[in-house]
Design an enzyme around this catalytic site. Sequence first.
Site, PDB file in Angstrom:
ATOM      1  N   GLU A 131       7.177  30.074  -6.692  1.00  0.00           N
ATOM      2  CA  GLU A 131       8.217  29.056  -6.541  1.00  0.00           C
ATOM      3  C   GLU A 131       9.573  29.701  -6.253  1.00  0.00           C
ATOM      4  OE1 GLU A 131       9.258  26.654  -9.981  1.00  0.00           O
ATOM      5  OE2 GLU A 131       8.910  24.834  -8.817  1.00  0.00           O
ATOM      6  N   TYR A 146       5.638  11.623  -6.271  1.00  0.00           N
ATOM      7  CA  TYR A 146       5.336  12.209  -4.969  1.00  0.00           C
ATOM      8  C   TYR A 146       3.975  12.901  -4.960  1.00  0.00           C
ATOM      9  CZ  TYR A 146       7.857  16.104  -7.309  1.00  0.00           C
ATOM     10  OH  TYR A 146       8.317  17.047  -8.201  1.00  0.00           O
ATOM     11  N   ARG A 197      17.585  17.758  -9.043  1.00  0.00           N
ATOM     12  CA  ARG A 197      16.410  18.646  -9.149  1.00  0.00           C
ATOM     13  C   ARG A 197      16.206  19.292  -7.767  1.00  0.00           C
ATOM     14  NH1 ARG A 197      12.500  17.246 -13.574  1.00  0.00           N
ATOM     15  NH2 ARG A 197      13.356  15.474 -14.755  1.00  0.00           N
ATOM     16  N   LYS A 246       4.986  16.944   0.972  1.00  0.00           N
ATOM     17  CA  LYS A 246       5.247  15.951  -0.083  1.00  0.00           C
ATOM     18  C   LYS A 246       5.519  14.583   0.530  1.00  0.00           C
ATOM     19  CE  LYS A 246       7.084  19.536  -3.057  1.00  0.00           C
ATOM     20  NZ  LYS A 246       8.292  20.273  -3.428  1.00  0.00           N
ATOM     21  N   GLN A 284      -2.391  16.689  -5.523  1.00  0.00           N
ATOM     22  CA  GLN A 284      -1.662  16.541  -6.788  1.00  0.00           C
ATOM     23  C   GLN A 284      -0.601  15.477  -6.647  1.00  0.00           C
ATOM     24  OE1 GLN A 284      -0.398  20.281  -8.692  1.00  0.00           O
ATOM     25  NE2 GLN A 284       1.568  19.341  -9.200  1.00  0.00           N
ATOM     26  N   ASP A 285      -0.478  14.631  -7.671  1.00  0.00           N
ATOM     27  CA  ASP A 285       0.593  13.623  -7.736  1.00  0.00           C
ATOM     28  C   ASP A 285       1.573  14.054  -8.817  1.00  0.00           C
ATOM     29  OD1 ASP A 285      -0.766  10.260  -7.122  1.00  0.00           O
ATOM     30  OD2 ASP A 285      -0.361  11.973  -5.808  1.00  0.00           O
ATOM     31  N   ASN A 286       2.862  13.973  -8.509  1.00  0.00           N
ATOM     32  CA  ASN A 286       3.891  14.290  -9.509  1.00  0.00           C
ATOM     33  C   ASN A 286       4.716  13.057  -9.816  1.00  0.00           C
ATOM     34  OD1 ASN A 286       3.019  16.920  -9.445  1.00  0.00           O
ATOM     35  ND2 ASN A 286       4.657  17.651  -8.093  1.00  0.00           N
ATOM     36  N   GLU A 339       0.870  -1.165   0.000  1.00  0.00           N
ATOM     37  CA  GLU A 339       0.000   0.000   0.000  1.00  0.00           C
ATOM     38  C   GLU A 339       0.913   1.223   0.000  1.00  0.00           C
ATOM     39  OE1 GLU A 339      -2.571  -0.151   3.392  1.00  0.00           O
ATOM     40  OE2 GLU A 339      -3.694  -1.891   2.662  1.00  0.00           O
ATOM     41  N   HIS A 390      13.701  23.139  -4.254  1.00  0.00           N
ATOM     42  CA  HIS A 390      12.542  23.971  -4.576  1.00  0.00           C
ATOM     43  C   HIS A 390      11.534  24.033  -3.439  1.00  0.00           C
ATOM     44  CE1 HIS A 390      13.450  22.445  -8.916  1.00  0.00           C
ATOM     45  NE2 HIS A 390      14.318  23.367  -8.538  1.00  0.00           N
ATOM     46  N   HIS A 396      12.722  21.042  -1.185  1.00  0.00           N
ATOM     47  CA  HIS A 396      12.909  19.626  -1.535  1.00  0.00           C
ATOM     48  C   HIS A 396      13.772  19.515  -2.779  1.00  0.00           C
ATOM     49  CE1 HIS A 396      11.327  15.853  -3.641  1.00  0.00           C
ATOM     50  NE2 HIS A 396      12.077  15.429  -2.624  1.00  0.00           N
ATOM     51  N   LYS A 424      17.257  26.992 -14.173  1.00  0.00           N
ATOM     52  CA  LYS A 424      16.723  27.569 -12.924  1.00  0.00           C
ATOM     53  C   LYS A 424      17.550  27.121 -11.730  1.00  0.00           C
ATOM     54  CE  LYS A 424      13.084  25.425 -11.359  1.00  0.00           C
ATOM     55  NZ  LYS A 424      11.673  24.959 -11.277  1.00  0.00           N
ATOM     56  N   ASP A 425      17.864  25.826 -11.699  1.00  0.00           N
ATOM     57  CA  ASP A 425      18.573  25.288 -10.520  1.00  0.00           C
ATOM     58  C   ASP A 425      20.024  25.737 -10.480  1.00  0.00           C
ATOM     59  OD1 ASP A 425      16.761  22.105 -10.392  1.00  0.00           O
ATOM     60  OD2 ASP A 425      16.199  24.181  -9.948  1.00  0.00           O
TER      61      ASP A 425
HETATM   62  C1  LIG Z   1       6.730  21.037 -10.413  1.00  0.00           C
HETATM   63  C2  LIG Z   1       5.801  21.171 -11.576  1.00  0.00           C
HETATM   64  C3  LIG Z   1       6.262  21.468 -12.849  1.00  0.00           C
HETATM   65  N1  LIG Z   1       5.381  21.586 -13.892  1.00  0.00           N
HETATM   66  C4  LIG Z   1       5.932  21.886 -15.218  1.00  0.00           C
HETATM   67  C5  LIG Z   1       6.690  23.206 -15.281  1.00  0.00           C
HETATM   68  C6  LIG Z   1       7.808  22.940 -16.261  1.00  0.00           C
HETATM   69  O1  LIG Z   1       7.394  23.260 -17.574  1.00  0.00           O
HETATM   70  C7  LIG Z   1       8.042  21.424 -16.192  1.00  0.00           C
HETATM   71  C8  LIG Z   1       9.288  21.054 -15.430  1.00  0.00           C
HETATM   72  O2  LIG Z   1       9.239  21.752 -14.198  1.00  0.00           O
HETATM   73  P1  LIG Z   1      10.535  21.822 -13.285  1.00  0.00           P
HETATM   74  O3  LIG Z   1      11.766  21.942 -14.127  1.00  0.00           O
HETATM   75  O4  LIG Z   1      10.283  22.855 -12.224  1.00  0.00           O
HETATM   76  O5  LIG Z   1      10.529  20.343 -12.624  1.00  0.00           O
HETATM   77  P2  LIG Z   1      11.444  19.900 -11.399  1.00  0.00           P
HETATM   78  O6  LIG Z   1      12.815  20.474 -11.518  1.00  0.00           O
HETATM   79  O7  LIG Z   1      11.289  18.439 -11.304  1.00  0.00           O
HETATM   80  O8  LIG Z   1      10.747  20.593 -10.160  1.00  0.00           O
HETATM   81  C9  LIG Z   1      10.353  19.854  -9.016  1.00  0.00           C
HETATM   82  O9  LIG Z   1      11.540  19.552  -8.329  1.00  0.00           O
HETATM   83  C10 LIG Z   1      11.479  19.301  -6.949  1.00  0.00           C
HETATM   84  C11 LIG Z   1      12.143  17.972  -6.694  1.00  0.00           C
HETATM   85  C12 LIG Z   1      10.167  19.394  -6.288  1.00  0.00           C
HETATM   86  O10 LIG Z   1       9.953  18.882  -5.200  1.00  0.00           O
HETATM   87  C13 LIG Z   1       9.091  20.207  -6.910  1.00  0.00           C
HETATM   88  O11 LIG Z   1       7.897  19.432  -6.990  1.00  0.00           O
HETATM   89  C14 LIG Z   1       9.391  20.730  -8.253  1.00  0.00           C
HETATM   90  O12 LIG Z   1       9.956  22.020  -8.098  1.00  0.00           O
HETATM   91  O13 LIG Z   1       6.887  20.878 -15.527  1.00  0.00           O
HETATM   92  C15 LIG Z   1       4.018  21.423 -13.738  1.00  0.00           C
HETATM   93  O14 LIG Z   1       3.250  21.532 -14.703  1.00  0.00           O
HETATM   94  N2  LIG Z   1       3.536  21.130 -12.479  1.00  0.00           N
HETATM   95  C16 LIG Z   1       4.378  21.006 -11.397  1.00  0.00           C
HETATM   96  O15 LIG Z   1       3.890  20.717 -10.261  1.00  0.00           O
END
Ligand SMILES: Cc1cn([C@H]2C[C@H](O)[C@@H](COP(=O)(O)OP(=O)(O)O[C@H]3O[C@H](C)C(=O)[C@H](O)[C@H]3O)O2)c(=O)[nH]c1=O
Length: 180
Positions: A141, A130, A58, A70, A46-48, A28, A61, A117, A166-167
């Site tokens: 953000e 997550y 990554r 999360k 929301q699920d990512n 589970e 953030h 995170h 960004k990072d």
């Molecule tokens: C986070 C997120 C992103 N997006 C879109 C926006 C961008 O066009 C694309 C990639 O986004 P990003 O580069 O910010 O993805 P990560 O670098 O994986 O960001 C995440 O990285 C760390 C580990 C986290 O915990 C956060 O959930 C989140 O910031 O997905 C969405 O449509 N919805 C979302 O909830």
Amino acid sequence: MQVTTTRITDVKLIHPRIFEDSRGFFMESWNARAMAEAGIAATFVQDNHSLSIMGTLRGLHYQLDKPQGKLVRCTAGSVFDVAVDLRPESSTYRQWAGETLSSDNKLQLWIPPGFAHGFLVLSDEAEVQYKCTEYYSPTSEQCIHWADPSLAIDWPLVGEPLLSEKDAEGLALADAPPIE
Ligand SMILES: Cc1cn([C@H]2C[C@H](O)[C@@H](COP(=O)(O)OP(=O)(O)O[C@H]3O[C@H](C)C(=O)[C@H](O)[C@H]3O)O2)c(=O)[nH]c1=O
């Protein structure tokens, strides 16, 4: 299911019960009642799910106006998953906790609202899934630089990580607005 603490009390490591048999395994991955009994009362909206290649980092953030809690797990490969405490009243403010999550260990990390995170991919590829307690809020953000010297996160890193633009330009911890 067992729940243990990390070096930051409110960041919990969840050890789900795994049922293995000749077919494979069952677990589970989320049970609201069991988690509430373990002291983790969360409602997710929301699920990512992301896939990343080895060496991808990554993070770190967080969202200011809609801080997200999360529940993180790695369903393929392995990652070093990190939470940074950004709650100014906390005794562990601006400190970090990290755990290795993998498809093998099936561990989950509960990171309550109030934390940044991020994760580093340790395997050829890793899929991280997550659940979030708040919706994505891109306008609020924030990003803290993964190698901030005052954080000094002990990333198990060989060489330089693969970062998004960004990072690569993350804030210094000292300049990162706290989550009030
Ligand atoms: C986070 C997120 C992103 N997006 C879109 C926006 C961008 O066009 C694309 C990639 O986004 P990003 O580069 O910010 O993805 P990560 O670098 O994986 O960001 C995440 O990285 C760390 C580990 C986290 O915990 C956060 O959930 C989140 O910031 O997905 C969405 O449509 N919805 C979302 O909830």
